[in-house]
Each structure stands twice: as structure tokens, then as C-alpha cells.
Design a protein around this motif. Structure first.
Motif, PDB file in Angstrom:
ATOM      1  N   ARG A  95       0.827  -1.186   0.000  1.00  0.00           N
ATOM      2  CA  ARG A  95       0.000   0.000   0.000  1.00  0.00           C
ATOM      3  C   ARG A  95       0.869   1.246   0.000  1.00  0.00           C
ATOM      4  N   PRO A  96       0.313   2.427  -0.356  1.00  0.00           N
ATOM      5  CA  PRO A  96       1.117   3.655  -0.408  1.00  0.00           C
ATOM      6  C   PRO A  96       1.592   4.074   0.963  1.00  0.00           C
ATOM      7  N   GLY A  97       2.824   4.556   1.031  1.00  0.00           N
ATOM      8  CA  GLY A  97       3.388   5.015   2.288  1.00  0.00           C
ATOM      9  C   GLY A  97       3.159   6.497   2.498  1.00  0.00           C
TER      10      GLY A  97
ATOM     11  N   THR B  51      -8.634   0.927   0.890  1.00  0.00           N
ATOM     12  CA  THR B  51      -8.061  -0.253   1.527  1.00  0.00           C
ATOM     13  C   THR B  51      -9.151  -1.171   2.071  1.00  0.00           C
ATOM     14  N   ALA B  52     -10.221  -0.580   2.613  1.00  0.00           N
ATOM     15  CA  ALA B  52     -11.336  -1.401   3.105  1.00  0.00           C
ATOM     16  C   ALA B  52     -12.003  -2.157   1.960  1.00  0.00           C
ATOM     17  N   ASP B  53     -12.176  -1.498   0.808  1.00  0.00           N
ATOM     18  CA  ASP B  53     -12.736  -2.199  -0.355  1.00  0.00           C
ATOM     19  C   ASP B  53     -11.805  -3.307  -0.838  1.00  0.00           C
ATOM     20  N   TRP B  54     -10.511  -3.069  -0.760  1.00  0.00           N
ATOM     21  CA  TRP B  54      -9.541  -4.093  -1.164  1.00  0.00           C
ATOM     22  C   TRP B  54      -9.597  -5.295  -0.225  1.00  0.00           C
ATOM     23  N   MET B  55      -9.776  -5.056   1.061  1.00  0.00           N
ATOM     24  CA  MET B  55      -9.846  -6.155   2.025  1.00  0.00           C
ATOM     25  C   MET B  55     -11.133  -6.957   1.881  1.00  0.00           C
ATOM     26  N   LEU B  56     -12.201  -6.317   1.397  1.00  0.00           N
ATOM     27  CA  LEU B  56     -13.456  -7.044   1.223  1.00  0.00           C
ATOM     28  C   LEU B  56     -13.349  -8.137   0.165  1.00  0.00           C
TER      29      LEU B  56
END
Length: 229
Positions: free
Chosen positions: A2-4, A170-175
Motif C-alpha cells: 500500500r502507499p506510504g 483499503t477497506a474495499d480491497w480487504m473485502l
């Protein structure tokens, strides 16, 4: 990956608040551009992969439709009809690979996130220019401390908005890694507590079997009064 966050938060002498605000604005702007560039660069690989798989799906579907027709018309031998089933299987494999690796969905998320950050950055740039013009023309209310506080509030809100955009992506990616649909939120059922007297009265009014038409409830028979002895 993920972006830092990029460079560290700039710490300096706030004896010159104007210079510190300009340095902080440059840091915030570069951080937003770094995150947007990360999403755009991450989009490139996913875009090529998704297009390759979609091309495979199109070719497989076309082969599965054309090869059986050619065998029916006699253009190809009948033994070549099996290649149509293999082409269909290849198209299904491309679809499953796209879903499993999340190439198309990730490509769309990256583009949407980068555009959202760029739109928010444009809003910050115009707001910052407006504050700069106000300072050049002379503050109408408050002094230098309130002007510095307004600038810090602008930068803080922008940083929080960018962080919220990244958190949402990130939440959409984790779903995508969940095995099934998210469970529905269970809503508690409100049960009214009745008083014991009301429950007893309701119990007496409930009939186990419906009464026939014309039925009159019988009253308990009473003994006649006894005469004087």
C-alpha cells in the motif's frame, strides 16, 4: 504493498509562521501527489493484466461459438469440435483468474482513488490561494495567529480527507478476500414487557377451539336460596 507516507513531518522553528506554513503546504502537497502517483503506477500493471485476460475471454468465447458451427457446415472435420469446448474452458479460466487476482476491480479502484485525491488537491490549492490573497490584502479579522490557525486547519482537513480516501480504498480491497458476502447486521427485536395481570386477562380471553354459530356461553348454575326453617 500500500502507499506510504513519504517524507517525515517537517519540524522547524515556528518563529516565522509564514515560512513554516509554506513548508508544511509543500509537504502536504508532495505527499498527496506521491499517493496519487502510486495508485496510477499500480494501475498500469493491473490494466495490462485485465486487458490480456479480457482478450482471452473474447477469443475463447469466439472460438467456442465458431468451431462447432464450422464442424456442422463441414468446413472442419468433426474431431476439431472438441477445440470449441477447450476454448470455452479457457475463457472461463480467464474470468476466474481476473476475479481471483482482482485485476479489473483493482484497476477501477486505483483510477477512482487517484482521481479523488487529485480533485481534493485542486480544492486545497484554490483555498490556499484564497488565504494567500487575503493575507496580501490585509487580514480583515484577527491577527497573524488566527491566519496561521486557518492555514493549519486547511492543511489538517486536507490530510484527513486524503487519509480517509486511502482508508476507504483499503477497506474495499480487504473485502475482496472475504470468502462470502458480509453478514447482515442483526437488529434487536424490542419485546414489550406486559404486566402479569394483563397476561392473565389475555389468557382467559383466548379460546382453543372456535365456538359454533349460535352458541351461548353457559353460566354456572347457582343453588336457590333456602327458605327459613
Amino acid at each position: 504493498m500500500r502507499p506510504g507516507a513519504g517524507r517525515a513531518f517537517p519540524l522547524g522553528d515556528w518563529g516565522e509562521p509564514g515560512e513554516r506554513l509554506d513548508e508544511l503546504y509543500v509537504w502536504v502537497e508532495q505527499r498527496a501527489l506521491f499517493i496519487a502517483d502510486w495508485y496510477l503506477s499500480d494501475r498500469t500493471l493491473k490494466q495490462w493484466g485485465a486487458r490480456a485476460l479480457r482478450t482471452g475471454v473474447s477469443l475463447g468465447a469466439a472460438g467456442a461459438a465458431v468451431l462447432p458451427l464450422l464442424t456442422l457446415t463441414g468446413t472442419l472435420p468433426v474431431r476439431h469440435a472438441v477445440w470449441g469446448y477447450l476454448a470455452l474452458l479457457g475463457a472461463l479460466a480467464c474470468i476466474c483468474a481476473d476475479r481471483y487476482f482482482g485485476l479489473t476491480s483493482g484497476w477501477i479502484r486505483d483510477v477512482a482513488t487517484a482521481q479523488a485525491i487529485q480533485r481534493r488537491l485542486e480544492t486545497l490549492q484554490y483555498d490556499w490561494a484564497s488565504e494567500s490573497v487575503r493575507e496580501m490584502l490585509g487580514p480583515t479579522e484577527g491577527g497573524a495567529s488566527e491566519a496561521a490557525e486557518r492555514g493549519l486547519s486547511l492543511l489538517r482537513r486536507f490530510t484527513e480527507d486524503v487519509s480517509e480516501i486511502v482508508r476507504s480504498e483499503t477497506a474495499d480491497w480487504m473485502l475482496e478476500f472475504r470468502p462470502g458476502p458480509s453478514p447482515l447486521a442483526s437488529q434487536p427485536v424490542a419485546v414489550s414487557a406486559a404486566r402479569p395481570a394483563e397476561i392473565c386477562a389475555a389468557g382467559h380471553n383466548v379460546h382453543r377451539f372456535p365456538a359454533p354459530p349460535g352458541f351461548r356461553p353457559s353460566m354456572p348454575r347457582q343453588r336457590p336460596p333456602e327458605g327459613p326453617l
